[in-house]
Design a protein around this motif. Structure first.
Motif, short mmCIF file in Angstrom:
data_model
loop_
_atom_site.label_atom_id
_atom_site.label_comp_id
_atom_site.label_asym_id
_atom_site.label_seq_id
_atom_site.Cartn_x
_atom_site.Cartn_y
_atom_site.Cartn_z
N PHE A 53 0.65 3.47 -1.24
CA PHE A 53 0.15 4.55 -1.36
C PHE A 53 -1.73 4.41 -2.11
CE2 PHE A 53 -0.53 9.27 -3.37
CZ PHE A 53 -0.54 9.39 -1.98
N LEU A 54 -0.81 3.30 -3.18
CA LEU A 54 -2.28 3.77 -4.41
C LEU A 54 -2.81 2.61 -3.48
CD1 LEU A 54 -1.95 4.01 -6.98
CD2 LEU A 54 -1.66 0.90 -7.45
N ARG A 55 -3.61 1.67 -2.32
CA ARG A 55 -3.82 0.67 -1.76
C ARG A 55 -4.26 1.74 -0.71
NH1 ARG A 55 -5.38 -4.82 0.20
NH2 ARG A 55 -7.09 -4.78 1.47
N ARG A 56 -3.49 1.89 -0.42
CA ARG A 56 -4.62 3.14 1.41
C ARG A 56 -4.94 4.45 0.81
NH1 ARG A 56 0.02 2.41 5.74
NH2 ARG A 56 -1.45 3.60 6.70
N ALA A 57 -4.41 5.17 -0.80
CA ALA A 57 -4.93 6.66 -0.45
C ALA A 57 -6.39 6.45 -1.01
CB ALA A 57 -4.10 7.15 -1.16
N ASP A 58 -7.21 7.10 -0.15
CA ASP A 58 -8.64 7.45 0.51
C ASP A 58 -9.13 7.95 -0.50
OD1 ASP A 58 -11.25 6.86 0.26
OD2 ASP A 58 -11.17 7.21 2.36
#
Lengths: 419, 419
Positions: free
Chosen positions: B357-362
């Protein structure tokens, strides 16, 4: 369907593809680059045939020789594109890097993680290799890219975009991450400029007219530079042999580029000895000088009088404006009035004045005792670059992979709430 | 003289003043801030009288109570402005810092030095204390600032701008470094938006209409955020007690701000136990819920059906949209469709999904196991902030002193030229 509607469909596909690109691993992106390099080597006939068709049309339309030259693809140019792919494989993936992670008093860990910009729209003029060179940097940085090249290179660009698409597909990345605008219709640019909900940034590359047109129409940020009017200031007491070498290099090594020297400022104390010396050296290098009334008699033959418009002018040629100034302050005032925020250097032996110039000169690169020609992504250690920004927002100077990303705050908690 | 000509004169003075501000020492800037804090304490009568005149006009014009409240200056609000000055004195001067200095193979030392942006134009609505709060951040970062406040606060803003000018003058800094647009004429904004050669960046603060008007007209970069549609995703297996505390804090602690929670996404596995629990807790906090068909029956009374437009909506109120999703992917798809790039958090016990989530949430802030309310300059450790950017160019998230600067390349040589 209208061009505007086509552009919106394209931008929506790019936005969708940008999600997958943002989540792609460095390994997947490098596999794509390796595959593309292969295709550029093994499938060049189709590209060269398309380019021959573009050239034939361009000749019939009466394009001048320099523009025909820029339009021409050769096996050597294609080798250069393949080499560029492999050089970018060697650069570290910027995406996902966390630059610092520091605890707050409440125990939250706060850092900034590099993320792609999203969708980048590149608008460029005739040189078709930009299609590959720009796309591969945008894609390695995890972005999707929309490419709008010059109309005279349309067939060449379509052929190159076909290879991009194929390399993306065979690497399990979304083919829509690199899309070429398949029309020469000028309405396409105007339509793209309005899609600020889908396109994160415009990067125009080309003449000042093209860049100003994009700036005036775009509702999203634009990364750009208009021109490079670069100065060198020769301080009182400068090492004259060293200054001569640097000035000749800055002006004459490649006069057609944006980091070439356009104006030489010389302190009045240095003028009587330095101007005759540099006048000789520049003459030998084939440079014509346009000088202020104090400088002209000292430069010797080959130095004519400067017209007011010669200051602040980007000659792009073996021509140099020269002016005598009475102080560092006067040099900085001249630079701030006529410079373009690109590159400014001081040649001095004095540490205090070097530091003063370094702090106060307002440009994307400020140098001490070096050539203006170093304002370049490769020379400054960024690897490949997509252009040089002369506006201070987002990026100032050469833009490499990192400059094609942003940084979001990441916060790791264990149940913290705000009091 | 026309408004456009007046604005150009003002912007030219600002550009000139920005040179002196860029060269000013941290001590000079802090002396100015200390002097301004004093003036805000000792000379408040004039400001309060001007504000009383603004309020009288506004009442006569029938302004509603919330807008009258925002327009009102009190001794406590003026104390707050003085306190803000002193807090900014305590922050380190960003200008002149060199972030790294590394040698190139040819011996050049290459680094990046923090420099001011130049001229910042702030356009804001009724709250007059923004005149001080925004100006002091811009000035400490070495910029000149042009201030355009709301027409209903014109007299108050002129009085505050008079104190800014006096404090600059008595600190040997150029008075033109902080100029207020002295007219309510809307043509002023349109004229400022075209001065891209003189103004480096526009920062609009206020309603979405104001911001969109600036974005559509400005030919220079704009730092902005439209709105905060913030989500919290409750993962399968989340700690439900902790999730309850965080969700209630994020929604109800201060529902009118941009980092308040607007939509709760709950994994289907967690829904049967978590939704009844959070339904109770939210009801006790006075929150109305608008839920998808799967969530509504589990939330209990107080939960009505969500209309399609309730997703992606910034309620700015004690109202929350709620939706059940079947996976992290579905949560991210919802966030990317409806989110505004402001703040997104996941509540989870699972490390892999937290990292995913940390990487992909924009979004400008992405959090794990914490309230959305932490997306704030003070909470994230930046000190004071001038706003939160939700576009990725230049700055993403809260903008403090450093975000009001850029970085130029500095290159120290010993005679190097390009080969």
């Amino acid at each position: 369907m209208s061009v505007a509607a086509d552009m919106e469909v394209m931008a929506r596909k790019a936005k969708e593809a940008s999600r997958a690109m943002a989540a792609a691993s460095g390994a997947a992106k490098d596999a794509f680059l390796a595959r593309l390099a292969e295709l550029l080597e093994t499938r060049r006939e189709g590209v060269l045939a398309a380019n021959a068709a573009d050239l034939e049309k361009a000749r019939a339309a009466g394009l001048d020789a320099p523009r025909l030259d820029r339009l021409t693809l050769t096996p050597a140019v294609m080798d250069g594109m393949a080499k560029a792919c492999r050089e970018i494989i060697a650069l570290p993936d910027p995406v996902g890097a966390i630059e610092s992670m520091r605890p707050r008093p409440n125990g939250l860990l706060v850092g900034r993680m590099r993320v792609p910009l999203g969708v980048i729209c590149m608008i460029y003029e005739s040189r078709p290799n930009v299609t590959i060179d720009a796309a591969i940097l945008c894609l390695k940085a995890g972005n999707a890219v929309i490419l709008k090249g010059g109309s005279e290179a349309l067939a060449s660009n379509l052929a190159l975009a076909g290879l991009l698409r194929e390399a993306l597909e065979t690497s399990d990345l979304p083919a829509d991450a690199a899309q070429l605008v398949p029309t020469a219709d000028r309405a396409a640019v105007a339509a793209l400029c309005k899609l600020d909900e889908l396109i994160d940034v415009m990067i125009p590359r080309g003449g000042e007219g093209l860049i100003r047109a994009v700036v005036s129409q775009a509702t999203m940020p634009v990364l750009k530079h208009y021109k490079g009017v670069c100065h060198a200031y020769i301080d009182s007491g400068a090492d004259e042999a060293r200054a001569e070498t640097i000035v000749v290099n800055a002006k004459a090594q490649r006069p057609g580029v944006c980091n070439a020297l356009e104006c030489l400022l010389v302190h009045a104390d240095a003028a009587p000895t330095f101007l005759p010396r540099i006048g000789d050296a520049l003459r030998r290098a084939g440079v014509t000088m346009r000088a202020c009334p104090r400088a002209q008699p000292l430069l010797g033959e080959g130095a004519g009088p400067a017209a007011p418009e010669d200051f602040g002018h980007e000659f792009h040629d073996l021509i140099l404006a020269v002016k005598v100034v009475d102080s560092l302050n006067e040099a900085l005032t001249h630079i701030h009035r006529y410079g373009s925020g690109h590159t400014e250097v001081i040649l001095t032996e004095n540490h205090d004045r070097a530091m003063d110039f370094l702090r106060r000169a307002d440009a994307s690169m400020v140098g001490v005792n070096c050539s203006t020609r170093f304002n370049d992504g490769g020379e400054l250690g960024l690897g490949a670059e997509i252009g040089i920004s002369t506006s201070k927002l987002h990026s100032y100077g050469p833009m490499g992979l990192v400059e094609l990303t942003s940084a979001k705050f990441v916060v790791l908690g264990q149940g913290q709430v705000r009091g």
